[in-house]
Design an enzyme around this catalytic site. Structure first.
Site, PDB file in Angstrom:
ATOM      1  N   HIS A 285       0.868  -1.119  -0.089  1.00  0.00           N
ATOM      2  CA  HIS A 285      -0.070  -0.090  -0.111  1.00  0.00           C
ATOM      3  C   HIS A 285       0.920   1.374  -0.141  1.00  0.00           C
ATOM      4  CE1 HIS A 285      -3.351   2.674   0.520  1.00  0.00           C
ATOM      5  NE2 HIS A 285      -2.691   3.266   1.322  1.00  0.00           N
ATOM      6  N   HIS A 312       3.529  10.593   4.228  1.00  0.00           N
ATOM      7  CA  HIS A 312       3.189  11.610   3.305  1.00  0.00           C
ATOM      8  C   HIS A 312       3.950  12.997   3.551  1.00  0.00           C
ATOM      9  CE1 HIS A 312      -0.082   9.121   1.840  1.00  0.00           C
ATOM     10  NE2 HIS A 312      -0.422   9.000   2.761  1.00  0.00           N
TER      11      HIS A 312
HETATM   12 ZN   LIG Z   1      -2.553   5.391   1.390  1.00  0.00          ZN
END
Ligand SMILES: [Zn+2]
Length: 333
Positions: A285, A312
């Protein structure tokens, strides 16, 4: 290229708000988001310098209120389908989560593209080694958050030693991703993938990575739900981790009674609420996340990405550093 408008709807994983999306072909190069529910909202270019907060474990683009949350899996699908120009209209604050990966987005887009037209995604050649570290992210946090992290580290032994590194590599976008989690079902996972825009690398991604879902711990999900977040999450679109007694205790502390807990834990003993697609679905993922986050570069990165306990926030920080000096990269249009 997109042939005709593509429409779909779905719930946002954090907000639980249903949004309707229309992807429209555009003449201008670039991916743009448009909040059609806001009066006269400006187009938001899907670029690294518009990535605002990555605090909710997702990537958001634009400045509140003209913002779209959780765009990363969709960006990965656009990239994989070779879409380099589109206006993405959405009537809510968060992108639909759909299957929790990129597969459904890819299916929706690939049905409506002109496969004969050659993708013109530009190449961004990494010329120097660039590194972004978790410690740099921590330094930017308010003192209270830094203190909480320090205490958490003392209690759990967790090391804040994550980093994301880009370095020159000519074969394409070489992604080397490592996860290290205390949860027994995840542990240490490593996955390497070379994306070079060839039909075979696209097919590999579609077959073995695109359906891999995001993940979270059961007690964290219950905690978020009580605070109005994680509202669009289901055991189908998120891998929900169960850590037995530890979860039970944490849920009890946050106000659950034994009867509720017995109901929640009827699968007690299983490590995840729904079966995994692959034992290393977690790290797969993270490849979707990386592919989507790095498409906010505006092109395809040609270089090696090493991500150790990445996030992120780190993906965005390394892009900011890359683009801070033109000597770091070349662009081939
Ligand atoms: Zn994700």
């Amino acid at each position: 290229m997109i042939k005709k408008p593509i429409k779909f709807s779905g719930v946002g994983i954090h907000s639980g708000v249903v949004a309707n999306v229309v992807i429209r072909p555009a003449r201008a190069k670039g991916i743009f988001f448009k909040r059609v529910d806001l009066h006269d909202a400006e187009l938001i270019p899907a670029l690294w310098d518009n990535v605002q907060n990555t605090g909710l474990l997702s990537t958001s683009i634009g400045k509140s209120p003209n913002q779209v949350q959780t765009i990363e899996h969709f960006m990965a699908a656009l990239f994989l389908c070779g879409i380099d120009s589109a206006i993405v209209e959405i009537d809510g604050p968060e992108f639909p989560i759909l299957d929790g990966g990129a597969q459904q987005f890819i299916e929706l887009i690939s049905k409506n593209i002109d496969t004969k037209a050659k993708s013109k995604i530009k190449k961004i050649i990494v010329k120097k080694e660039i590194i972004a570290t978790r410690q740099e992210i921590i330094k930017q946090m308010p003192v209270i958050n830094r203190f909480a992290l320090w205490i958490h580290g003392l209690k759990t032994g967790r090391k804040e030693d994550g980093f994301v590194k880009l370095s020159p590599e000519s074969c394409g976008f070489l992604m080397d991703i490592t996860l290290d989690y205390p949860d027994a079902v995840i542990g240490k996972q490593k996955f390497e993938f070379i994306f070079d825009m060839s039909a075979s690398s696209k097919l590999k991604f579609k077959k073995h990575i695109a359906k891999c879902r995001t993940f979270g711990r059961l007690w964290e999900w219950e905690y978020l739900k009580k605070r109005g977040m994680g509202r669009g999450a289901t055991p189908e679109n998120v891998i929900v981790l169960m850590n037995g007694n530890e979860d039970w205790d944490k849920l009890k502390q946050s106000g659950y009674n034994d009867k509720d807990l017995k109901k929640l834990f009827k699968n007690h003993g299983a490590q995840t609420l729904t079966p995994l697609h692959y034992p290393d679905e977690f790290v797969r993922h993270k490849l979707i996340d990386a592919l989507g986050d790095f498409y906010t570069s505006g092109g395809m990165i040609v270089g090696k990405l090493e991500s150790y306990k990445g996030s992120h926030g780190l993906n965005n920080l390394v892009l900011k550093k890359l683009f801070s000096d033109p000597a770091n990269y070349d662009i081939i249009d």
